[in-house]
Design a protein around this motif. Structure first.
Motif, PDB file in Angstrom:
ATOM      1  N   GLN A 222       2.148  -5.102  15.495  1.00 53.29           N
ATOM      2  CA  GLN A 222       2.372  -3.723  15.921  1.00 53.29           C
ATOM      3  C   GLN A 222       3.268  -2.983  14.929  1.00 53.29           C
ATOM      4  OE1 GLN A 222       0.795  -2.218  18.554  1.00 53.29           O
ATOM      5  NE2 GLN A 222      -0.316  -4.174  18.550  1.00 53.29           N
ATOM      6  N   ARG A 223       4.265  -3.669  14.400  1.00 54.28           N
ATOM      7  CA  ARG A 223       5.141  -3.063  13.399  1.00 54.28           C
ATOM      8  C   ARG A 223       4.360  -2.702  12.137  1.00 54.28           C
ATOM      9  NH1 ARG A 223      10.523  -6.932  14.150  1.00 54.28           N
ATOM     10  NH2 ARG A 223      11.757  -5.378  15.296  1.00 54.28           N
ATOM     11  N   LEU A 224       3.509  -3.617  11.697  1.00 49.64           N
ATOM     12  CA  LEU A 224       2.728  -3.356  10.486  1.00 49.64           C
ATOM     13  C   LEU A 224       1.724  -2.232  10.709  1.00 49.64           C
ATOM     14  CD1 LEU A 224       2.132  -7.009   9.263  1.00 49.64           C
ATOM     15  CD2 LEU A 224       3.632  -5.287   8.225  1.00 49.64           C
ATOM     16  N   GLU A 225       1.127  -2.176  11.895  1.00 49.25           N
ATOM     17  CA  GLU A 225       0.185  -1.101  12.197  1.00 49.25           C
ATOM     18  C   GLU A 225       0.897   0.250  12.221  1.00 49.25           C
ATOM     19  OE1 GLU A 225      -3.232   1.055  13.115  1.00 49.25           O
ATOM     20  OE2 GLU A 225      -2.887  -0.891  12.174  1.00 49.25           O
ATOM     21  N   ALA A 226       2.097   0.289  12.816  1.00 50.07           N
ATOM     22  CA  ALA A 226       2.870   1.528  12.824  1.00 50.07           C
ATOM     23  C   ALA A 226       3.236   1.945  11.403  1.00 50.07           C
ATOM     24  CB  ALA A 226       4.133   1.348  13.670  1.00 50.07           C
ATOM     25  N   ALA A 227       3.610   0.967  10.578  1.00 47.24           N
ATOM     26  CA  ALA A 227       3.943   1.256   9.183  1.00 47.24           C
ATOM     27  C   ALA A 227       2.722   1.788   8.437  1.00 47.24           C
ATOM     28  CB  ALA A 227       4.474  -0.006   8.510  1.00 47.24           C
ATOM     29  N   ARG A 228       1.564   1.180   8.693  1.00 45.37           N
ATOM     30  CA  ARG A 228       0.334   1.626   8.036  1.00 45.37           C
ATOM     31  C   ARG A 228       0.045   3.094   8.355  1.00 45.37           C
ATOM     32  NH1 ARG A 228      -4.838   2.561   8.843  1.00 45.37           N
ATOM     33  NH2 ARG A 228      -4.561   2.336  11.086  1.00 45.37           N
ATOM     34  N   LYS A 229       0.219   3.488   9.624  1.00 47.10           N
ATOM     35  CA  LYS A 229      -0.019   4.877  10.014  1.00 47.10           C
ATOM     36  C   LYS A 229       0.970   5.821   9.339  1.00 47.10           C
ATOM     37  CE  LYS A 229      -2.149   3.952  14.503  1.00 47.10           C
ATOM     38  NZ  LYS A 229      -2.049   4.141  15.974  1.00 47.10           N
ATOM     39  N   MET A 230       2.222   5.386   9.230  1.00 45.52           N
ATOM     40  CA  MET A 230       3.218   6.225   8.567  1.00 45.52           C
ATOM     41  C   MET A 230       2.892   6.407   7.091  1.00 45.52           C
ATOM     42  SD  MET A 230       6.761   4.814  10.252  1.00 45.52           S
ATOM     43  CE  MET A 230       6.815   4.417  11.986  1.00 45.52           C
ATOM     44  N   LEU A 231       2.411   5.361   6.454  1.00 43.76           N
ATOM     45  CA  LEU A 231       2.027   5.458   5.042  1.00 43.76           C
ATOM     46  C   LEU A 231       0.875   6.438   4.863  1.00 43.76           C
ATOM     47  CD1 LEU A 231       2.229   1.672   4.110  1.00 43.76           C
ATOM     48  CD2 LEU A 231       3.675   3.480   3.149  1.00 43.76           C
ATOM     49  N   LEU A 232      -0.044   6.447   5.831  1.00 45.74           N
ATOM     50  CA  LEU A 232      -1.208   7.322   5.744  1.00 45.74           C
ATOM     51  C   LEU A 232      -0.893   8.764   6.123  1.00 45.74           C
ATOM     52  CD1 LEU A 232      -3.979   5.071   7.360  1.00 45.74           C
ATOM     53  CD2 LEU A 232      -3.863   5.790   4.970  1.00 45.74           C
ATOM     54  N   GLU A 233      -0.037   8.938   7.135  1.00 43.93           N
ATOM     55  CA  GLU A 233       0.089  10.243   7.773  1.00 43.93           C
ATOM     56  C   GLU A 233       1.386  10.980   7.502  1.00 43.93           C
ATOM     57  OE1 GLU A 233      -0.546   9.405  11.881  1.00 43.93           O
ATOM     58  OE2 GLU A 233      -2.548   8.536  11.558  1.00 43.93           O
ATOM     59  N   THR A 234       2.366  10.345   6.885  1.00 47.14           N
ATOM     60  CA  THR A 234       3.659  10.990   6.665  1.00 47.14           C
ATOM     61  C   THR A 234       4.065  10.889   5.201  1.00 47.14           C
ATOM     62  OG1 THR A 234       5.163   9.089   6.935  1.00 47.14           O
ATOM     63  CG2 THR A 234       4.300  10.102   8.952  1.00 47.14           C
ATOM     64  N   GLU A 235       5.130  11.598   4.873  1.00 43.93           N
ATOM     65  CA  GLU A 235       5.723  11.525   3.537  1.00 43.93           C
ATOM     66  C   GLU A 235       7.020  10.714   3.558  1.00 43.93           C
ATOM     67  OE1 GLU A 235       4.144  12.599   0.951  1.00 43.93           O
ATOM     68  OE2 GLU A 235       2.534  13.434   2.189  1.00 43.93           O
ATOM     69  N   MET A 236       7.219   9.932   4.596  1.00 44.80           N
ATOM     70  CA  MET A 236       8.429   9.124   4.689  1.00 44.80           C
ATOM     71  C   MET A 236       8.520   8.153   3.512  1.00 44.80           C
ATOM     72  SD  MET A 236       8.296   8.278   8.783  1.00 44.80           S
ATOM     73  CE  MET A 236       9.692   7.139   8.743  1.00 44.80           C
ATOM     74  N   LEU A 238       9.517   4.580   1.620  1.00 41.38           N
ATOM     75  CA  LEU A 238       9.335   3.198   2.047  1.00 41.38           C
ATOM     76  C   LEU A 238      10.577   2.683   2.768  1.00 41.38           C
ATOM     77  CD1 LEU A 238       7.433   1.557  -0.949  1.00 41.38           C
ATOM     78  CD2 LEU A 238       6.531   2.756   1.048  1.00 41.38           C
ATOM     79  N   LYS A 239      11.741   3.115   2.321  1.00 42.50           N
ATOM     80  CA  LYS A 239      12.978   2.703   2.976  1.00 42.50           C
ATOM     81  C   LYS A 239      13.031   3.203   4.407  1.00 42.50           C
ATOM     82  CE  LYS A 239      18.021   2.898   2.452  1.00 42.50           C
ATOM     83  NZ  LYS A 239      19.148   3.400   1.599  1.00 42.50           N
ATOM     84  N   GLU A 240      12.625   4.460   4.626  1.00 42.31           N
ATOM     85  CA  GLU A 240      12.630   5.036   5.978  1.00 42.31           C
ATOM     86  C   GLU A 240      11.611   4.338   6.869  1.00 42.31           C
ATOM     87  OE1 GLU A 240      13.898   9.679   5.046  1.00 42.31           O
ATOM     88  OE2 GLU A 240      11.816   9.038   4.760  1.00 42.31           O
ATOM     89  N   ILE A 241      10.437   4.054   6.312  1.00 48.42           N
ATOM     90  CA  ILE A 241       9.412   3.368   7.104  1.00 48.42           C
ATOM     91  C   ILE A 241       9.877   1.966   7.467  1.00 48.42           C
ATOM     92  CG2 ILE A 241       7.077   2.414   7.043  1.00 48.42           C
ATOM     93  CD1 ILE A 241       6.267   4.799   5.307  1.00 48.42           C
ATOM     94  N   ALA A 242      10.462   1.272   6.499  1.00 48.97           N
ATOM     95  CA  ALA A 242      10.959  -0.084   6.765  1.00 48.97           C
ATOM     96  C   ALA A 242      11.942  -0.080   7.926  1.00 48.97           C
ATOM     97  CB  ALA A 242      11.609  -0.657   5.513  1.00 48.97           C
ATOM     98  N   ALA A 243      12.892   0.857   7.903  1.00 46.97           N
ATOM     99  CA  ALA A 243      13.901   0.927   8.958  1.00 46.97           C
ATOM    100  C   ALA A 243      13.277   1.275  10.305  1.00 46.97           C
ATOM    101  CB  ALA A 243      14.970   1.951   8.593  1.00 46.97           C
ATOM    102  N   SER A 244      12.270   2.136  10.293  1.00 45.60           N
ATOM    103  CA  SER A 244      11.690   2.602  11.553  1.00 45.60           C
ATOM    104  C   SER A 244      10.855   1.534  12.247  1.00 45.60           C
ATOM    105  CB  SER A 244      10.832   3.848  11.306  1.00 45.60           C
ATOM    106  OG  SER A 244       9.672   3.518  10.584  1.00 45.60           O
TER     107      SER A 244
END
Length: 277
Positions: A222-236, A238-244
């Motif tokens: 679930q964490r990896l899937e959420a990260a995948r969506k953030m990579l696709l859909e946001t400008e966050m 990598l550090k911000e995505i990792a923390a989230s």
């Protein structure tokens, strides 16, 4: 119950049927840390956070977002968030003969003080609606509020009974919901097992049999899937995505993502955003 309190209603109007005493939203509540006894009823819905509820009849019961507990007159109780944290809640306090009848009929009973309601948004709206009545004669206003509260209580009790009837798979639904929530935080699978009423070993084995992966692997996915969506859909970053999604640092996140996906998060973002030929 220190915290930021938004009072929704407070009144002193008397009504033979019953009386709504007050209602409020409480942010950053510390709960009630020592046993106390009230002279009235209250329902408390946790809208964010987790902790415990306990009374003279029950050892501490784990409660979290979407759980509601009923406070009864003359039943000593305490409740509050996990140590060194706070939670948000909404409550309504009330008293009167009509609610005593609910108790006598066993619809509300100190033997079953906790209800698992799930999504909080519709219930917050229902709680607010109880006291959001037009200005009227004080007695008429109380009658309207008491009627609305009884409708809410009826739905709470009914939802619990439906849940009991479908309990065969309810534990799995609740476990998946918990494993998919608050991905930035560490979550103890022993605590989840307790929440769904199973020992840890039985929970782990049953979950793996039903889902095909262990609870730990499911949450990791679930964490990896959420990260995948953030990579696709946001400008966050990598550090911000990792923390989230609960990784200690960008390096650990990148390694885990590459193991699962076959490329680094940076390469994945570049690849998926590249214009097609």
């Amino acid at each position: 119950m220190p915290g930021d309190i938004t009072l929704l209603y407070r009144g002193s109007e008397q009504c033979p049927l019953g009386q709504i005493l007050d209602a409020a939203l409480v942010h950053h509540s510390t709960g009630v840390t020592t046993h106390r006894v009230l002279g009235f009823y209250a329902i408390v819905l946790i809208t964010r956070g987790q902790g415990t509820y306990a009374d003279v009849n029950h050892k501490p019961i784990s409660v979290s977002t979407g759980d509601l507990f009923v406070l009864f007159p003359d039943v000593a109780h305490r409740y509050g968030p996990s140590r060194s944290s706070r939670w948000d809640e909404i409550y309504i306090s009330f008293r009167g003969a009509i609610f005593d009848l609910w108790r006598q009929a066993g619809l509300l009973t100190p033997e079953r003080p906790v209800f698992r309601l799930g999504a909080t948004t519709p219930w917050i709206a229902r709680f607010t609606d109880v006291v959001d009545v037009p200005e009227a004669d004080p007695i008429v206003r109380q009658i309207m509020m008491v009627g609305r509260l009884q409708a809410v209580l009826s739905d709470i009790v009914t939802s619990q009974r439906v849940s009991v009837e479908s309990n065969a798979q309810l534990w799995l639904t609740e476990a998946c919901h918990l494993l998919e929530s608050e991905l930035a935080e560490d979550m103890d699978c022993h605590w989840i097992a307790e929440k769904v009423g199973l020992s840890y070993d039985r929970f782990r084995k049953k979950f793996a049999k039903e889902v095909g992966v262990t609870p730990f692997q499911y949450r990791s996915n679930q964490r990896l899937e959420a990260a995948r969506k953030m990579l696709l859909e946001t400008e966050m970053s990598l550090k911000e995505i990792a923390a989230s999604v609960g990784f200690f640092d960008e390096f650990a996140f990148s390694n885990r993502f590459k193991q699962a996906v076959g490329m680094s998060p940076r390469a994945f973002r570049q690849e998926t955003r590249s214009p097609s030929a």
